[in-house]
Design a protein around this motif. Sequence first.
Motif, PDB file in Angstrom:
ATOM      1  N   TYR A 143       0.838  -1.210   0.000  1.00  0.00           N
ATOM      2  CA  TYR A 143       0.000   0.000   0.000  1.00  0.00           C
ATOM      3  C   TYR A 143       0.868   1.253   0.000  1.00  0.00           C
ATOM      4  O   TYR A 143       0.661   2.174  -0.807  1.00  0.00           O
ATOM      5  N   ASN A 168       1.932  -5.292  -7.305  1.00  0.00           N
ATOM      6  CA  ASN A 168       1.197  -6.403  -6.725  1.00  0.00           C
ATOM      7  C   ASN A 168       1.933  -6.892  -5.476  1.00  0.00           C
ATOM      8  O   ASN A 168       3.066  -6.488  -5.208  1.00  0.00           O
ATOM      9  N   PRO A 171     -12.678 -12.479  -5.591  1.00  0.00           N
ATOM     10  CA  PRO A 171     -12.886 -11.041  -5.381  1.00  0.00           C
ATOM     11  C   PRO A 171     -12.341 -10.607  -4.018  1.00  0.00           C
ATOM     12  O   PRO A 171     -12.289 -11.414  -3.081  1.00  0.00           O
ATOM     13  N   TYR A 172     -11.927  -9.352  -3.902  1.00  0.00           N
ATOM     14  CA  TYR A 172     -11.439  -8.846  -2.621  1.00  0.00           C
ATOM     15  C   TYR A 172     -12.421  -9.137  -1.487  1.00  0.00           C
ATOM     16  O   TYR A 172     -12.049  -9.605  -0.414  1.00  0.00           O
ATOM     17  N   GLN A 181      -7.101  -3.567  -1.132  1.00  0.00           N
ATOM     18  CA  GLN A 181      -8.356  -3.239  -1.801  1.00  0.00           C
ATOM     19  C   GLN A 181      -8.512  -1.736  -2.005  1.00  0.00           C
ATOM     20  O   GLN A 181      -9.034  -1.292  -3.026  1.00  0.00           O
ATOM     21  N   ARG A 182      -8.026  -0.957  -1.035  1.00  0.00           N
ATOM     22  CA  ARG A 182      -8.192   0.495  -1.141  1.00  0.00           C
ATOM     23  C   ARG A 182      -7.516   1.052  -2.388  1.00  0.00           C
ATOM     24  O   ARG A 182      -7.962   2.046  -2.960  1.00  0.00           O
ATOM     25  N   LYS A 183      -6.421   0.425  -2.816  1.00  0.00           N
ATOM     26  CA  LYS A 183      -5.720   0.882  -4.026  1.00  0.00           C
ATOM     27  C   LYS A 183      -5.827  -0.117  -5.179  1.00  0.00           C
ATOM     28  O   LYS A 183      -5.139   0.029  -6.189  1.00  0.00           O
ATOM     29  N   GLU A 184      -6.684  -1.134  -4.997  1.00  0.00           N
ATOM     30  CA  GLU A 184      -6.867  -2.174  -6.015  1.00  0.00           C
ATOM     31  C   GLU A 184      -5.528  -2.776  -6.472  1.00  0.00           C
ATOM     32  O   GLU A 184      -5.247  -2.930  -7.656  1.00  0.00           O
ATOM     33  N   PRO A 226      -3.446  -6.024  -6.785  1.00  0.00           N
ATOM     34  CA  PRO A 226      -3.723  -7.464  -6.803  1.00  0.00           C
ATOM     35  C   PRO A 226      -2.837  -8.234  -5.822  1.00  0.00           C
ATOM     36  O   PRO A 226      -1.668  -7.881  -5.613  1.00  0.00           O
ATOM     37  N   SER A 272      -8.401  -9.980  -6.606  1.00  0.00           N
ATOM     38  CA  SER A 272      -8.453  -8.648  -7.217  1.00  0.00           C
ATOM     39  C   SER A 272      -9.896  -8.176  -7.307  1.00  0.00           C
ATOM     40  O   SER A 272     -10.812  -8.821  -6.773  1.00  0.00           O
ATOM     41  N   ALA A 273     -10.109  -7.066  -8.004  1.00  0.00           N
ATOM     42  CA  ALA A 273     -11.445  -6.470  -8.111  1.00  0.00           C
ATOM     43  C   ALA A 273     -12.242  -7.150  -9.222  1.00  0.00           C
ATOM     44  O   ALA A 273     -12.600  -6.534 -10.228  1.00  0.00           O
TER      45      ALA A 273
END
Length: 416
Positions: A208, A214, A242-243, A266-269, A271, A288-289
């Motif tokens: 993050y 990744n 999915p996250y 997840q906040r920054k997508e 993976p 991932s999203a």
Amino acid sequence: MQVFKFGGASVKDAAGIKNIATVLNETGVTEKLVVISAMGKTTNAMEAIVNAYFNDKTLLPEHLKATVDYHTQIASDLFTPGHTIFTSIKALFEELKGFLAWNKSPKYDFVYDQIVCYGELLSTTIVSAYLSEQGITNTWLDARAIIKTDDSYRDGRVDWDKTQTAIKASIDPKALSITQGFIASDSNNFTTTLGREGSDYTGGIFAYCLNAQNLTIWKDVPGVLNGDPRVFNNTELLHQIPYEEAIELAFYGASVIHPKTLQPLQRKEIPLYVKSFLNPKDSGTKVSAVASLVPEVPCYIVKKNQVLISLSSLDFSFMVEDNIAEVFQLLSQFKLKVDLIQNSAISFSVCVDNKFNGLEKLVNQLKGKFKVTVTPNVHLYTIRHFNQKALDKFQEDKKILLKQVAQNTVQLVTQN
């Protein structure tokens, strides 16, 4: 920039450490930060040292010697006699022995963090030296100088602003850096830890703050399976998660991913990949999203050695909001982690994890107002995306103490 995390199983012996060099050579030795756990079962060994310190100091030399011998043997399998790594290992153990000699704090959680951290410091020191020996240039970093938390020992809460600043100031995004999982420090520079199995979370923090491409967690399994193969038969590899689903699985206790790891990603997508360190070219699992689980199969999770507490009011009055609020306040006070709750008009049941050993104090408090039944050593099973056939087969040979069914999740407390 990529972040790699290698767990204890991947550095349990000399062959595992050599394999890290192989993985890095195959995936690239620059623009990476590598997070490494303690070797093998070293955290358990360090916990034995903590327990001996508090309960029987005559056992300390025996436990220390076993841990020294384990790390020295791995180093002997990797380096020639007289290498500076042996001096480094000795210096770390001298630090540990020094703490055991001068510490005056009676607080278990504080002492635990100051001792257990040496597992990660030892493993990363050995790995960094071996990579250098193999011509892989790297920088060893002390995570305690970079990840800052409050003083909640054994479960530190990250100070994101201080941590972000320290990471940007300390890490060259073009180079290869080696650091520890699990450990951090508070504002007084005392060591803190991020919770057991917190090395994955460390990887998420770094990914993050570095805006990484990744995060890859390297395991001794091919990826995230729909159940722990040590517990469940005929498990399947989940190719895509999915996250939100991964967070649910982690929350319920899926041990392959730490519950806190996914939130910063997840906040920054960013993976997350979970791959086998034995087969680094295999695709593994990608979190991932995406929209759905692939394949869509029931997922089985178990938390063992839990405690089921059942309460009812002494005068058969209703279990109303005031009663329940008081129960939760006590659960928080004595650090009992709640995994499942169920209530009716006159009863309230909760399945908890007693890792901080607050159960006895909690029960003594509750007995003043409630009728209390405690059932220790129960297992909490969770089945995500269950179907009736899977549920019926699962229940065949189990004594069910409590069952709770939601739209796509069923939880069962069993006494096996």
